[in-house]
Design a protein around this motif. Structure first.
Motif, short mmCIF file in Angstrom:
data_model
loop_
_atom_site.label_atom_id
_atom_site.label_comp_id
_atom_site.label_asym_id
_atom_site.label_seq_id
_atom_site.Cartn_x
_atom_site.Cartn_y
_atom_site.Cartn_z
N GLN A 88 0.83 -1.20 0.00
CA GLN A 88 0.00 0.00 0.00
C GLN A 88 0.87 1.26 0.00
O GLN A 88 0.58 2.21 -0.70
N TYR A 89 1.91 1.24 0.80
CA TYR A 89 2.82 2.39 0.87
C TYR A 89 3.53 2.58 -0.47
O TYR A 89 3.68 3.68 -0.95
N GLY A 90 3.96 1.48 -1.07
CA GLY A 90 4.65 1.56 -2.36
C GLY A 90 3.75 1.97 -3.50
O GLY A 90 4.22 2.57 -4.47
N LEU A 91 2.48 1.68 -3.42
CA LEU A 91 1.54 2.01 -4.49
C LEU A 91 0.87 3.37 -4.31
O LEU A 91 0.11 3.79 -5.18
N HIS A 92 1.13 4.05 -3.22
CA HIS A 92 0.48 5.34 -2.97
C HIS A 92 0.86 6.34 -4.04
O HIS A 92 2.01 6.42 -4.46
N GLU A 93 -0.12 7.10 -4.50
CA GLU A 93 0.09 8.05 -5.60
C GLU A 93 0.97 9.24 -5.22
O GLU A 93 1.74 9.72 -6.01
N GLY A 94 0.80 9.73 -4.03
CA GLY A 94 1.56 10.91 -3.61
C GLY A 94 3.02 10.58 -3.33
O GLY A 94 3.39 9.42 -3.18
N PRO A 95 3.86 11.59 -3.26
CA PRO A 95 5.27 11.34 -2.99
C PRO A 95 5.50 10.99 -1.52
O PRO A 95 5.31 11.82 -0.64
N LEU A 96 5.86 9.77 -1.26
CA LEU A 96 6.17 9.33 0.09
C LEU A 96 7.66 8.95 0.15
O LEU A 96 8.19 8.41 -0.82
N PRO A 97 8.31 9.22 1.24
CA PRO A 97 9.73 8.87 1.33
C PRO A 97 9.93 7.36 1.30
O PRO A 97 9.21 6.61 1.95
N ALA A 98 10.89 6.92 0.51
CA ALA A 98 11.29 5.51 0.41
C ALA A 98 10.14 4.61 -0.04
O ALA A 98 10.06 3.45 0.37
N ALA A 99 9.25 5.10 -0.90
CA ALA A 99 8.09 4.32 -1.33
C ALA A 99 8.50 3.07 -2.08
O ALA A 99 7.92 2.01 -1.90
N SER A 100 9.50 3.17 -2.95
CA SER A 100 9.90 1.99 -3.71
C SER A 100 10.52 0.94 -2.80
O SER A 100 10.34 -0.26 -3.02
N TRP A 101 11.23 1.38 -1.78
CA TRP A 101 11.84 0.42 -0.87
C TRP A 101 10.81 -0.25 0.03
O TRP A 101 10.88 -1.46 0.26
N LEU A 102 9.86 0.48 0.54
CA LEU A 102 8.82 -0.15 1.34
C LEU A 102 7.89 -1.00 0.47
O LEU A 102 7.35 -1.99 0.95
N GLY A 103 7.71 -0.63 -0.79
CA GLY A 103 6.97 -1.48 -1.71
C GLY A 103 7.68 -2.81 -1.91
O GLY A 103 7.06 -3.87 -1.99
N TRP A 104 9.01 -2.75 -1.96
CA TRP A 104 9.79 -3.98 -2.08
C TRP A 104 9.65 -4.84 -0.82
O TRP A 104 9.55 -6.06 -0.91
N VAL A 105 9.58 -4.20 0.35
CA VAL A 105 9.35 -4.94 1.59
C VAL A 105 7.98 -5.61 1.57
O VAL A 105 7.79 -6.66 2.18
N GLY A 106 7.05 -5.05 0.82
CA GLY A 106 5.73 -5.66 0.68
C GLY A 106 5.74 -6.91 -0.18
O GLY A 106 4.79 -7.69 -0.16
N VAL A 107 6.80 -7.13 -0.94
CA VAL A 107 6.90 -8.32 -1.79
C VAL A 107 7.87 -9.34 -1.19
O VAL A 107 7.68 -10.54 -1.34
N TRP A 108 8.85 -8.86 -0.50
CA TRP A 108 9.94 -9.70 -0.02
C TRP A 108 9.47 -10.89 0.82
O TRP A 108 9.97 -12.00 0.65
N PRO A 109 8.49 -10.77 1.74
CA PRO A 109 8.08 -11.94 2.55
C PRO A 109 7.08 -12.87 1.87
O PRO A 109 6.51 -13.73 2.52
N LEU A 110 6.86 -12.73 0.57
CA LEU A 110 5.88 -13.56 -0.12
C LEU A 110 6.14 -15.07 0.05
O LEU A 110 5.21 -15.81 0.39
#
Length: 185
Positions: A88-110
């Motif tokens: 959710q953090y990685g997909l947020h439309e607005g500019p959030l700090p480290a969004a791509s990295w937290l998006g990666w954390v959303g995939v890593w424990p799959l």
């Protein structure tokens, strides 16, 4: 038999209650803030699994602290909460700090989520495998999860990001690109 029945009727220790409360609070914050960041249909199942399975697991563990299946429900729910918030953090439309990295954390424990869910199904309803023959299937599932895990670990940074500050144009990356993550999936 009466001693075992009395053990469940006694009030649970305060430390265990506090620990279960912390787990419930962490999952509630991750899921609640994840929903606050927006609705993404491709990720909605993770939020629902996180909230419902953690709640069921915490209820079972509170009533029967040594119930293995209850702990498997809690573990699966917590892993899904981390994945949900990260995506959710990685997909947020607005500019959030480290969004791509937290998006990666959303995939890593799959792979961990898949393995926890598989073990939970194989060990239902009491947390134990049905027989020793199921141990081979459990080890096979663990091997597949570790293999998948190593493939995701080789993807150290999000697709197209040469540094933590650089993301693809338009902000965060999609669920599809997070899942693929340069690993060929």
């Amino acid at each position: 038999m009466a001693a075992a029945a009395n053990a469940y009727e006694e009030a649970p220790p305060a430390a265990r209650e506090a620990g279960l409360g912390v787990v419930a609070l962490v999952v509630a914050v991750l899921v609640g803030y994840g929903w606050h960041l927006g609705f993404h249909l491709a990720n909605a199942h993770n939020g629902l699994i996180a909230a419902s399975w953690t709640a069921v697991g915490l209820y079972v563990v509170r009533m029967r602290p040594r119930h293995r299946e209850g702990w498997l429900f809690v573990a699966t729910g917590v892993v899904h909460a981390v994945m949900f918030f990260g995506r959710q953090y990685g997909l947020h439309e607005g500019p959030l700090p480290a969004a791509s990295w937290l998006g990666w954390v959303g995939v890593w424990p799959l792979p961990l989520a898949i393995a926890a869910f598989g073990w939970m199904l194989m060990a239902f309803p009491d947390g134990r495998l049905l027989s020793r023959r199921w141990l081979g299937a459990a080890w096979g599932m663990a091997a597949v999860a570790l293999s998948s895990r190593s493939r995701l670990s080789s993807c150290r940074r999000p697709r197209g990001a040469s540094s933590p500050r650089r993301t693809r144009p338009g902000g965060a990356w999609s669920v599809t690109s997070m899942t693929v993550c340069n690993s060929g999936w």
